[in-house]
Design an enzyme around this catalytic site. Structure first.
Site, PDB file in Angstrom:
ATOM      1  CE  LYS A 190       5.849  72.613  26.034  1.00 34.37           C
ATOM      2  NZ  LYS A 190       5.946  73.399  27.285  1.00 34.37           N
TER       3      LYS A 190
ATOM      4  CD  GLU B 179       7.177  71.437  30.769  1.00 37.17           C
ATOM      5  OE1 GLU B 179       7.451  72.059  29.739  1.00 37.17           O
ATOM      6  OE2 GLU B 179       6.102  71.577  31.396  1.00 37.17           O
TER       7      GLU B 179
ATOM      8  CB  CYS C 146       3.871  70.823  29.334  1.00 41.07           C
ATOM      9  SG  CYS C 146       3.025  71.907  30.525  1.00 41.07           S
TER      10      CYS C 146
END
Length: 279
Positions: free
Chosen positions: A116, A44, A157
């Site tokens: 994301k 990330e 994440c």
């Protein structure tokens, strides 16, 4: 489906400018190709880590003009290697950014894009609230992409803490779950490996979790410990928590089928209702 995948996983200490991170990826690609790798997986914020919003705005642009993504496409084509870009911030169109990932094939073509979904809005004791949604807009769809080594699922994440996303990917026969991350030290110490191994075990899939590590230009400190985990939950590599680096891992894609045949929980799941009893 090709049975064997040679993977290079990268651990980075990303800078607050694209240029330094592109230089790292150039080195990583050269190393991966020299080792005969099919794929390079990045963490990330591989393209840029910069919490100074005003400074970031002077650099962040739309995907088509992003220098980091363009560099990854060029390197993939020049060297004939797949690159999972981890993520980099791009403009969203509403004044915020998107935490954006690409999967680039060996011809330099972006065959999948992912934003994301779950944003890191948490409240850790003794620390300021993170408020990621004040800077980033959320993505709206999961992504599974077909490759010569099977279908791969994309995440970033904090998505790690939402197991239904990875179950949806497994039900679409994903063989690898990418979870590029920049975990904080407190949450990394407490939860990182446990959650990653759980996602691998419960879905019978490989987990590839490239991570940020160490002290960054913008003042952040990240946990590191980039991991590759097999479908049985075994950690195949751990890059540690102190410095950037690279590791090469060979994945036997047939192990996904064997693991799912031995523990067929994807087939054994049943529909049910929950009865809530008050007393």
């Amino acid at each position: 489906m090709q049975q064997n995948l040679r993977l290079c996983i990268a651990q980075m200490t990303s800078t607050n400018r694209h240029a330094g991170n592109i230089a790292f990826v150039e080195h990583a690609v050269q190393h991966a190709v020299a080792q005969g790798c099919d794929l390079l997986a990045l963490p990330e914020a591989a393209g840029m880590m910069n919490k100074d919003r005003d400074d970031a705005r002077t650099q962040i642009t739309v995907e088509a003009e992003d220098p980091f993504i363009s560099a990854c496409k060029r390197l993939a084509a020049e060297h004939g290697i797949w690159i999972q870009t981890g993520s980099t911030p791009v403009a969203s169109g509403d004044g915020r950014f998107l935490n954006h990932a690409n999967l680039i094939n060996a011809q330099g073509i972006s065959v999948a894009q992912y934003d994301k979904i779950h944003l890191f809005d948490v409240f850790l004791e003794g620390r300021p609230a993170t408020g990621e949604s004040s800077r980033y807009a959320p993505g709206a769809e999961g992504v599974v992409v077909d490759t010569p080594w099977g279908s791969w699922g994309m995440s970033i994440c904090y998505d790690l803490r939402f197991p239904h996303l990875f179950r949806d990917y497994a039900l679409r026969d994903a063989t690898i779950m990418f979870i590029p991350s920049a975990f904080t030290v407190p949450t990394g110490d407490a939860h990182w490996e446990t959650l990653l191994r759980a996602r691998a075990i419960e879905n019978g899939a490989y987990v590839v979790a490239a991570a940020q590590v160490g002290n960054h230009d913008d003042g952040r400190i990240t946990w590191g410990h980039s991991l590759v985990i097999d479908p049985w939950g075994k950690v195949l590599t751990d890059l540690g928590g102190t410095e950037a680096g690279l590791a090469v891992v060979d994945l036997d894609m047939e192990m996904v089928r064997r693991s799912r045949d031995q523990i067929p929980n994807l087939r054994n799941a049943r529909d049910y209702t929950v009865r809530h009893i008050t007393t």
